[in-house]
Design a protein around this motif. Structure first.
Motif, PDB file in Angstrom:
ATOM      1  N   GLY A 161     -17.842  24.859 -11.634  1.00  0.00           N
ATOM      2  CA  GLY A 161     -17.930  24.219 -10.335  1.00  0.00           C
ATOM      3  C   GLY A 161     -17.275  22.853 -10.352  1.00  0.00           C
ATOM      4  N   ALA A 162     -16.806  22.425  -9.194  1.00  0.00           N
ATOM      5  CA  ALA A 162     -16.151  21.124  -9.045  1.00  0.00           C
ATOM      6  C   ALA A 162     -17.135  20.099  -8.503  1.00  0.00           C
ATOM      7  CB  ALA A 162     -14.957  21.255  -8.098  1.00  0.00           C
ATOM      8  N   VAL A 163     -17.135  18.911  -9.095  1.00  0.00           N
ATOM      9  CA  VAL A 163     -18.040  17.845  -8.661  1.00  0.00           C
ATOM     10  C   VAL A 163     -17.824  17.566  -7.174  1.00  0.00           C
ATOM     11  CG1 VAL A 163     -18.612  15.399  -8.929  1.00  0.00           C
ATOM     12  CG2 VAL A 163     -18.168  16.804 -10.941  1.00  0.00           C
ATOM     13  N   GLY A 164     -18.935  17.480  -6.446  1.00  0.00           N
ATOM     14  CA  GLY A 164     -18.898  17.216  -5.015  1.00  0.00           C
ATOM     15  C   GLY A 164     -18.780  18.457  -4.148  1.00  0.00           C
ATOM     16  N   GLN A 165     -18.576  19.603  -4.755  1.00  0.00           N
ATOM     17  CA  GLN A 165     -18.384  20.848  -4.009  1.00  0.00           C
ATOM     18  C   GLN A 165     -19.717  21.545  -3.758  1.00  0.00           C
ATOM     19  OE1 GLN A 165     -15.294  22.276  -2.954  1.00  0.00           O
ATOM     20  NE2 GLN A 165     -16.656  23.650  -1.859  1.00  0.00           N
TER      21      GLN A 165
ATOM     22  N   ARG B 267     -25.038  22.756  -5.238  1.00  0.00           N
ATOM     23  CA  ARG B 267     -24.260  21.507  -5.138  1.00  0.00           C
ATOM     24  C   ARG B 267     -23.937  21.051  -6.552  1.00  0.00           C
ATOM     25  NH1 ARG B 267     -27.521  17.448  -2.414  1.00  0.00           N
ATOM     26  NH2 ARG B 267     -28.386  17.042  -4.452  1.00  0.00           N
ATOM     27  N   VAL B 268     -22.666  20.846  -6.847  1.00  0.00           N
ATOM     28  CA  VAL B 268     -22.253  20.426  -8.174  1.00  0.00           C
ATOM     29  C   VAL B 268     -22.133  18.902  -8.187  1.00  0.00           C
ATOM     30  CG1 VAL B 268     -20.476  20.616  -9.952  1.00  0.00           C
ATOM     31  CG2 VAL B 268     -21.068  22.603  -8.567  1.00  0.00           C
ATOM     32  N   GLU B 269     -22.851  18.291  -9.124  1.00  0.00           N
ATOM     33  CA  GLU B 269     -22.852  16.831  -9.245  1.00  0.00           C
ATOM     34  C   GLU B 269     -23.043  16.441 -10.698  1.00  0.00           C
ATOM     35  OE1 GLU B 269     -27.507  15.895  -8.299  1.00  0.00           O
ATOM     36  OE2 GLU B 269     -26.182  16.184  -6.569  1.00  0.00           O
ATOM     37  N   GLU B 270     -22.495  15.296 -11.060  1.00  0.00           N
ATOM     38  CA  GLU B 270     -22.711  14.764 -12.422  1.00  0.00           C
ATOM     39  C   GLU B 270     -24.187  14.409 -12.548  1.00  0.00           C
ATOM     40  OE1 GLU B 270     -20.695  14.679 -14.944  1.00  0.00           O
ATOM     41  OE2 GLU B 270     -18.837  15.144 -13.907  1.00  0.00           O
ATOM     42  N   ARG B 271     -24.809  14.883 -13.605  1.00  0.00           N
ATOM     43  CA  ARG B 271     -26.245  14.623 -13.782  1.00  0.00           C
ATOM     44  C   ARG B 271     -26.487  13.951 -15.103  1.00  0.00           C
ATOM     45  NH1 ARG B 271     -29.770  19.343 -11.442  1.00  0.00           N
ATOM     46  NH2 ARG B 271     -31.270  17.905 -12.210  1.00  0.00           N
TER      47      ARG B 271
END
Length: 90
Positions: free
Chosen positions: A59-63, A86-90
């Motif tokens: 997945g792409a961050v922010g997508q 939702r893909v996000e840096e964690r």
């Protein structure tokens, strides 16, 4: 539709318990799909008579992705449930 947050490097499992909706039927087929189709990857999927599961990665961050499970029941009915990832840096 529920929301799942996922790191782009993580692999996560998601399951749907269909037993409350089956009214004596059972799941005989299960197919998972992702929209948009590029980025989030379905790595593995399985099902039992009352439950389905999937493992996704990437997945792409922010997508935002819609992860949908379409099942066929033993009486021929077809149903589906979706979750937003939702893909996000964690």
């Amino acid at each position: 539709m529920s929301l799942i947050a996922k790191d782009p490097q993580a692999r996560i499992d998601h399951a749907i318990d269909w037993s409350a909706y089956l009214a004596g039927q059972s799941v005989i087929a299960s197919v998972w799909s992702v929209h948009p189709a590029d980025g989030l990857t379905v790595e593995d999927a399985a099902f039992e008579p009352g439950r389905t599961s999937v493992r996704v990665s990437g997945g792409a961050v922010g997508q935002l992705y819609r992860l949908t499970n379409r099942v066929t029941l033993s009486d021929g009915q077809v149903d589906e449930r979706s979750v937003t990832v939702r893909v996000e840096e964690r």
